[in-house]
Design a protein around this motif. Structure first.
Motif, PDB file in Angstrom:
ATOM      1  N   HIS A 106     -22.146  18.241 -32.826  1.00  0.00           N
ATOM      2  CA  HIS A 106     -22.719  18.335 -31.439  1.00  0.00           C
ATOM      3  C   HIS A 106     -21.866  17.480 -30.261  1.00  0.00           C
ATOM      4  CE1 HIS A 106     -24.113  14.025 -32.092  1.00  0.00           C
ATOM      5  NE2 HIS A 106     -24.035  14.383 -33.440  1.00  0.00           N
ATOM      6  N   ASP A 107     -22.089  17.506 -29.219  1.00  0.00           N
ATOM      7  CA  ASP A 107     -21.076  16.809 -28.480  1.00  0.00           C
ATOM      8  C   ASP A 107     -21.751  16.513 -27.025  1.00  0.00           C
ATOM      9  OD1 ASP A 107     -19.230  15.185 -27.339  1.00  0.00           O
ATOM     10  OD2 ASP A 107     -17.586  16.701 -27.077  1.00  0.00           O
ATOM     11  N   CYS A 108     -21.785  17.509 -26.147  1.00  0.00           N
ATOM     12  CA  CYS A 108     -22.162  17.290 -24.890  1.00  0.00           C
ATOM     13  C   CYS A 108     -23.917  17.382 -24.756  1.00  0.00           C
ATOM     14  CB  CYS A 108     -21.518  18.482 -23.975  1.00  0.00           C
ATOM     15  SG  CYS A 108     -22.341  20.153 -24.412  1.00  0.00           S
ATOM     16  N   ARG A 109     -24.557  18.048 -25.670  1.00  0.00           N
ATOM     17  CA  ARG A 109     -25.791  18.081 -25.651  1.00  0.00           C
ATOM     18  C   ARG A 109     -26.300  18.686 -24.398  1.00  0.00           C
ATOM     19  NH1 ARG A 109     -29.086  14.925 -30.144  1.00  0.00           N
ATOM     20  NH2 ARG A 109     -27.215  14.677 -31.714  1.00  0.00           N
ATOM     21  N   GLY A 115     -25.064  22.086 -23.203  1.00  0.00           N
ATOM     22  CA  GLY A 115     -24.865  23.634 -23.404  1.00  0.00           C
ATOM     23  C   GLY A 115     -23.426  23.842 -22.759  1.00  0.00           C
ATOM     24  N   ILE A 116     -22.477  23.151 -22.987  1.00  0.00           N
ATOM     25  CA  ILE A 116     -21.036  23.208 -22.281  1.00  0.00           C
ATOM     26  C   ILE A 116     -19.730  23.212 -23.345  1.00  0.00           C
ATOM     27  CG2 ILE A 116     -21.617  22.936 -19.864  1.00  0.00           C
ATOM     28  CD1 ILE A 116     -20.348  20.306 -19.953  1.00  0.00           C
ATOM     29  N   CYS A 117     -20.056  22.330 -24.252  1.00  0.00           N
ATOM     30  CA  CYS A 117     -19.151  22.154 -25.327  1.00  0.00           C
ATOM     31  C   CYS A 117     -19.001  23.280 -26.471  1.00  0.00           C
ATOM     32  CB  CYS A 117     -19.101  20.878 -25.832  1.00  0.00           C
ATOM     33  SG  CYS A 117     -20.334  20.545 -27.153  1.00  0.00           S
ATOM     34  N   GLY A 118     -19.996  23.858 -26.575  1.00  0.00           N
ATOM     35  CA  GLY A 118     -19.918  24.883 -27.720  1.00  0.00           C
ATOM     36  C   GLY A 118     -19.928  24.409 -29.259  1.00  0.00           C
ATOM     37  N   SER A 119     -20.121  23.026 -29.240  1.00  0.00           N
ATOM     38  CA  SER A 119     -19.954  22.622 -30.637  1.00  0.00           C
ATOM     39  C   SER A 119     -21.041  22.656 -31.537  1.00  0.00           C
ATOM     40  CB  SER A 119     -19.362  21.065 -30.847  1.00  0.00           C
ATOM     41  OG  SER A 119     -20.254  20.229 -30.103  1.00  0.00           O
ATOM     42  N   CYS A 120     -22.534  22.794 -31.039  1.00  0.00           N
ATOM     43  CA  CYS A 120     -23.498  22.731 -31.849  1.00  0.00           C
ATOM     44  C   CYS A 120     -23.959  24.163 -32.424  1.00  0.00           C
ATOM     45  CB  CYS A 120     -24.829  22.191 -30.964  1.00  0.00           C
ATOM     46  SG  CYS A 120     -25.016  23.099 -29.386  1.00  0.00           S
ATOM     47  N   THR A 145     -27.707  27.390 -26.112  1.00  0.00           N
ATOM     48  CA  THR A 145     -27.032  26.639 -27.257  1.00  0.00           C
ATOM     49  C   THR A 145     -28.154  25.967 -28.093  1.00  0.00           C
ATOM     50  OG1 THR A 145     -26.453  24.934 -25.840  1.00  0.00           O
ATOM     51  CG2 THR A 145     -24.711  26.443 -26.309  1.00  0.00           C
ATOM     52  N   CYS A 163     -28.417  22.881 -28.586  1.00  0.00           N
ATOM     53  CA  CYS A 163     -28.856  21.572 -28.059  1.00  0.00           C
ATOM     54  C   CYS A 163     -29.795  21.774 -26.623  1.00  0.00           C
ATOM     55  CB  CYS A 163     -27.692  20.789 -27.381  1.00  0.00           C
ATOM     56  SG  CYS A 163     -26.421  21.782 -26.450  1.00  0.00           S
TER      57      CYS A 163
HETATM   58  S1  FES Z   1     -23.707  20.169 -28.089  1.00  0.00           S
HETATM   59 FE1  FES Z   1     -22.388  21.037 -26.482  1.00  0.00          FE
HETATM   60  S2  FES Z   1     -23.117  23.064 -26.264  1.00  0.00           S
HETATM   61 FE2  FES Z   1     -24.639  22.068 -27.657  1.00  0.00          FE
END
Ligand code: FES
Ligand code: HEM
Ligand code: SF4
Lengths: 248, 228
Positions: free
Chosen positions: A56-59, A61-66, A82, A84
């Motif tokens: 997880h990173d941005c929380r 909906g823009i980084c795509g990591s979750c 996403t 998050c």
């Molecule tokens: S934590 Fe970045 S899109 Fe969900």
């Protein structure tokens, strides 16, 4: 809300891994799914157990990591979100929730819910760029008039966040939606047309070499994509690829 | 262009071409079979023409066989490759939430069609080949020594559909064909890169084709079962 979580636990890449049950109580419907996992992890740490590893990173909906497969769907039951952005109000008190990592040979599990998505980076590096002269005489991109429709379609394709939900949802673990978005965002613009032939050939070759499957056009990717990337991009990539292989 | 079958998109393109060809063939096959219901004489004449005209026998028929064999062999190749791309499956996978049953089970509907084709060849193709090329009887007549006896094609067909079990097998197979085509028709267009302003209309037409043609074949089988 009281829930039963069935979470994939795997110590490392070479561990076999298994689903472990975790009961969790007093979950607020207003929590995001990741906050709920934070609460669980806090409990696990207090008990001296290993917390659940997840990306997880941005929380927002823009980084795509979750990346998580929640109850049989990428990013859970809601559409265009996403994990998050998923909230616990999408579940009912007493629910059992399965939480698994993306499943694809090209996305090996690193630990618990975290998978290695560097295959996407290598596909990008194979052709997901344009070459411009940056020695000081770079032209303003706006100097070239671009059809509004093409500009909008290219922008829509460029909203892909590389999350991998398309691969995770596809029964063949095909990366066609991701790659087609990355091909389309350039193919539609004059700056991208210059290297269009090599781009599509190289990116598709890298996609195949990484071990992603073939597209059966089930459309699962489009439905599960948090950014609404359309299947039209895949058709465009097919056209680009076929004409590129005739040329090159 | 070299080695296009070595790429995922190239394989799907070839798959779609073979499928489009098979769908044109299916329409042609249906158009002739439906004549057996409306006009036995025309049905016999057309059957004789199809069975003896050299362009069809020695050019189109081999292409058709190649097309069918390519299609199902490539179907198996894709299935094996796609299974390799996901070696560990999900404990819980809600496939129905994002895709149709037909699209996820093309290999099973395809296998049912393959099984049917075995029966169909045993029923019609092998006897034809045997009469024409082993017995050397190219006359198409019920009694090759009697020009008055009439063509044998409709009689042969009616004879096959006396058996209720065979009719049941044919009907089940056509249901699988419909399921295969309900996804396959539009999938083939997407595979060749055709997704444009005509796609909406094509989806509608695809549904009509995918249900209409198999239903038509079912009607023909039942018609001959009840009218022999
Ligand atoms: S934590 Fe970045 S899109 Fe969900
Ligand atoms: C002989 C047995 C058959 C088998 C084993 C078979 C198998 C398959 C499989 C596995 C696919 C999906 C490929 C993919 O992953 O995309 C497919 C696609 C398709 N099949 Fe068949 N099939 C058979 C016969 C037929 C027939 C007789 C027709 C039509 C008359 C047909 C029409 C199609 C179409 C239109 C597609 C979609 C092509 C695409 O997605 O590009 N098939 N077939
Ligand atoms: S196409 Fe959609 S699902 Fe696939 S990586 Fe991009 S944003 Fe994620």
């Amino acid at each position: 809300m009281n829930l039963t979580l069935k979470i994939w636990r795997q110590k490392g890449a070479n561990d076999k891994g298994k689903i472990v049950d975790y009961p969790i109580t007093e979950v607020s419907p207003d929590m995001s799914f990741l906050e709920m996992l934070d609460v669980l992890n806090q409990e696990l740490i207090e008990k001296g157990e290993e917390p659940v590893a997840f990306d997880h990173d941005c929380r927002e909906g823009i980084c795509g990591s979750c990346s998580m497969f929640v109850n049989g769907q990428a990013h859970g039951p809601d559409s265009m979100v996403t994990v998050c952005q998923l909230h616990m109000r999408s579940f009912k008190d007493g629910d059992t929730i399965f939480i698994e990592p993306w499943r694809a040979t090209a996305f090996p599990v690193i630990k618990d819910l975290i998978v290695d998505r560097s295959a996407f980076d290598r596909i990008q590096q194979a052709g997901g760029f344009i070459s411009v002269n940056t020695s000081g005489n770079t032209q303003d991109a706006n100097a070239i008039p671009i059809d509004k429709h093409d500009a909008d379609t290219a922008f829509d394709a460029a909203t892909c966040i590389g999350c991998g939900a398309c691969v995770a949802s596809c029964k063949n673990s095909s990366a066609m939606l991701f790659v087609s978005a990355k091909v389309s965002q350039f193919a539609l613009l004059p700056q991208g047309k210059v290297e269009a032939t090599d781009r599509v050939l190289n990116m598709v070759k890298q996609m195949d070499d990484e071990g992603f499957g073939n597209c059966t056009n089930t459309g699962a990717c489009e439905v599960e994509c948090p950014k609404g990337i359309s299947l039209e991009n895949i058709a465009r990539m097919n056209r680009e690829y076929l004409s590129a292989s005739l040329k090159g | 262009m070299s080695g296009i079958l070595n790429s995922s998109i190239g394989r799907k393109f070839a798959m779609a071409l073979s499928a489009l060809f098979l769908m044109v063939f299916l329409l042609q096959h249906f158009s002739i079979n439906i004549l057996s219901v409306f006009s036995p004489d025309i049905f016999n004449d057309v059957s004789h023409f199809m069975g003896t005209f050299w362009v069809i026998q020695y050019l189109l028929q081999p292409v058709l066989i190649l097309g069918v064999v390519f299609h199902f062999v490539m179907g198996f190749v894709l299935e094996i490759k796609n299974n390799k791309a996901r070696q560990i499956s999900y404990a819980k996978n809600n496939g129905g939430a994002n895709s149709s049953w037909m699209s996820r089970n093309m290999i099973w509907s395809g296998l049912a069609i393959l099984g049917f084709m075995g029966l169909h060849f045993y029923d019609f193709w092998f006897p034809e080949i045997s009469i024409k090329f082993i017995d050397g009887d190219m006359s198409g007549l019920i009694d090759p020594n009697n020009a008055e006896s009439g063509y044998r094609y409709l009689e042969h067909l009616q004879h096959k559909f006396v058996d209720g079990w065979r009719v049941v097998l044919y009907v089940i197979s056509f249901v699988f064909l419909a399921l295969h085509l309900l996804h396959g028709f539009n999938s083939a267009f997407q595979s060749v890169g055709a997704n444009n302003k005509y796609t909406k209309g094509l989806i509608g037409f695809g549904k009509v084709y995918a249900i209409g043609i198999p239903l038509g074949f079912i009607f023909i089988a039942l018609f001959h079962f009840f009218n022999h």
